[in-house]
Motif scaffolding. Structure first.
Motif, short mmCIF file in Angstrom:
data_model
loop_
_atom_site.label_atom_id
_atom_site.label_comp_id
_atom_site.label_asym_id
_atom_site.label_seq_id
_atom_site.Cartn_x
_atom_site.Cartn_y
_atom_site.Cartn_z
N LYS A 102 -0.59 2.33 0.41
CA LYS A 102 -0.05 2.99 -0.78
C LYS A 102 0.94 2.14 -1.56
O LYS A 102 1.68 1.33 -1.00
CB LYS A 102 0.65 4.29 -0.38
N ASP A 103 0.96 2.38 -2.88
CA ASP A 103 2.06 1.93 -3.73
C ASP A 103 3.07 3.07 -3.82
O ASP A 103 2.69 4.25 -3.85
CB ASP A 103 1.56 1.61 -5.15
N ILE A 104 4.34 2.73 -3.85
CA ILE A 104 5.37 3.75 -4.02
C ILE A 104 6.30 3.35 -5.17
O ILE A 104 6.44 2.17 -5.48
CB ILE A 104 6.20 3.97 -2.74
N LEU A 105 6.91 4.35 -5.78
CA LEU A 105 7.92 4.12 -6.81
C LEU A 105 9.30 4.38 -6.21
O LEU A 105 9.59 5.50 -5.77
CB LEU A 105 7.70 5.06 -8.01
N VAL A 106 10.12 3.34 -6.14
CA VAL A 106 11.53 3.51 -5.77
C VAL A 106 12.27 3.77 -7.07
O VAL A 106 12.20 2.98 -8.01
CB VAL A 106 12.07 2.26 -5.05
N HIS A 107 12.97 4.89 -7.14
CA HIS A 107 13.49 5.36 -8.43
C HIS A 107 14.97 5.72 -8.37
O HIS A 107 15.57 5.82 -7.30
CB HIS A 107 12.69 6.59 -8.89
N LYS A 108 15.53 5.95 -9.58
CA LYS A 108 16.93 6.38 -9.70
C LYS A 108 16.98 7.79 -10.28
O LYS A 108 17.90 8.14 -11.01
CB LYS A 108 17.68 5.40 -10.60
N GLY A 109 15.99 8.59 -9.97
CA GLY A 109 15.81 9.92 -10.55
C GLY A 109 14.47 9.97 -11.26
O GLY A 109 14.08 9.00 -11.91
N VAL A 110 13.77 11.09 -11.15
CA VAL A 110 12.39 11.15 -11.65
C VAL A 110 12.25 11.89 -12.97
O VAL A 110 11.13 12.09 -13.45
CB VAL A 110 11.45 11.79 -10.59
N ASP A 181 5.43 8.71 -3.48
CA ASP A 181 4.12 8.08 -3.29
C ASP A 181 3.35 8.13 -4.60
O ASP A 181 3.29 9.18 -5.26
CB ASP A 181 3.31 8.82 -2.22
N LEU A 182 2.76 7.01 -4.98
CA LEU A 182 1.92 6.96 -6.18
C LEU A 182 0.46 7.13 -5.73
O LEU A 182 -0.34 6.19 -5.72
CB LEU A 182 2.13 5.64 -6.93
N ASN A 183 0.13 8.36 -5.35
CA ASN A 183 -1.19 8.63 -4.79
C ASN A 183 -2.31 8.40 -5.80
O ASN A 183 -3.47 8.23 -5.41
CB ASN A 183 -1.25 10.07 -4.27
N TRP A 184 -1.97 8.41 -7.09
CA TRP A 184 -2.97 8.21 -8.13
C TRP A 184 -3.25 6.73 -8.40
O TRP A 184 -4.21 6.38 -9.10
CB TRP A 184 -2.51 8.87 -9.43
N MET A 185 -2.43 5.86 -7.88
CA MET A 185 -2.58 4.42 -8.15
C MET A 185 -3.51 3.79 -7.12
O MET A 185 -3.30 3.92 -5.92
CB MET A 185 -1.20 3.74 -8.13
#
Length: 305
Positions: A102-110, A181-185
């Motif tokens: 999987k690719d994931i997005l590490v974020h500072k708020g969504v 999780d970027l399940n669509w990527m």
């Protein structure tokens, strides 16, 4: 005959983790080994995007040279970084059991995901194209370096987030709580898999490494890499591919994107596991025949200028 197997590896924390994993696995089969860290061109040049450096295999080239010169016996790679055609004399010796793809997005708020404006960072054309396909009004900035460096750059900048491979962060235990999780990527071909290569004429190392090979992982990543090879994407074009075993079938999903993410050509197929010999090739040809050939020509034209 027995010898100490010299394991060539990049000297980043993640690469060393991978090499030590192979070293431990070899030890369990009764083989002795030592690590030989090597600095790669891809690690040294952090200012220039990979596709501008004009080399596929930027992270493997230095180790390839060390193997050919006899300075190391085997090399351990993240398989998604390895060109689909290996240098003459070097062969695949084992594919370790695949970790998360999987690719994931590490974020500072969504909250920005619901807004027109947002900035995310990635050095991958594949991730950039897929993000812009889903969020066409967002901005994507380039991000280079090993995983620790990229995580620090995310903290130091005002970006909303950055995209990482889940496997890399999990392996060195720096996966934060603020991720989704970027399940669509669609992942990169062979993402999450580790490849060990050896010299073709080195029977001792090849036999030793054959004990480490994970058959299911090998079947799936080979389909993905065949798909990539036929599309002629090297390591840089916006190409995603994922093969998974479901019961006794292999399910495949692959796609080619335009650089700006506006165009997407995809293919999905499922075949019994004993009928997958040319699956990657056939799926790639379907993409090429559905407009992929012209799209690849445009992509290469842009990247080569």
């Amino acid at each position: 005959m027995s010898k100490v197997i010299r394991i060539g590896t990049r000297d980043s924390e993640l690469a060393l983790w991978q090499a030590k994993t192979v070293q431990n696995a070899l030890e369990k089969t009764g083989h002795k080994s030592e690590l030989v860290p090597v600095k790669s061109t891809g690690d040294l040049n952090l200012d220039q995007p990979l596709y501008e450096m004009g080399i596929t295999g930027i992270f493997t080239k230095t180790l390839d040279v060390a193997m050919i010169k006899g300075e190391v016996d085997i090399a351990v790679h993240s398989m998604k970084d390895v060109p689909t055609s290996l240098p003459k004399g070097i062969v695949e010796a084992a594919v370790m059991k695949r970790a998360s793809n999987k690719d994931i997005l590490v974020h500072k708020g969504v909250d920005f995901l619901e807004a027109e404006e947002g900035t995310i960072a990635t050095g991958s054309l594949r991730r950039k194209a897929q993000w812009l396909h889903k969020y066409p009004t967002h901005k994507v900035v380039d991000l280079r370096g090993n995983v620790n460096t990229r995580m620090q750059k995310l903290n130091d900048n005002s970006w909303n987030g950055a995209i990482f491979a889940a496997a890399g962060l999990e392996r060195i235990e720096i996966k934060p709580d603020n991720f989704i999780d970027l399940n669509w990527m669609i992942p990169a071909p062979a993402q999450g898999a580790m490849l060990i290569v050896a010299m073709e004429n080195d029977t001792y190392c090849r036999e030793a490494l054959s004990l480490l090979n994970h058959q299911e992982s090998q079947v799936c990543v080979h389909i993905e890499r065949e798909f990539l090879k036929v599309l002629e994407g090297g390591c840089t074009a916006p190409i995603g591919a994922l093969a998974k075993k479901v019961n006794e079938h292999i399910h495949f999903h692959g796609a080619l994107f335009s650089l700006d993410g506006k165009k997407k050509i995809e293919v999905e197929r499922a075949l019994p596991i004993d009928e997958v010999e040319n699956m990657g090739k056939e799926c790639a040809l379907e993409i090429l025949n559905n407009g992929g050939k012209e799209l690849m020509t445009r992509i290469k034209s842009v990247l080569n200028n």
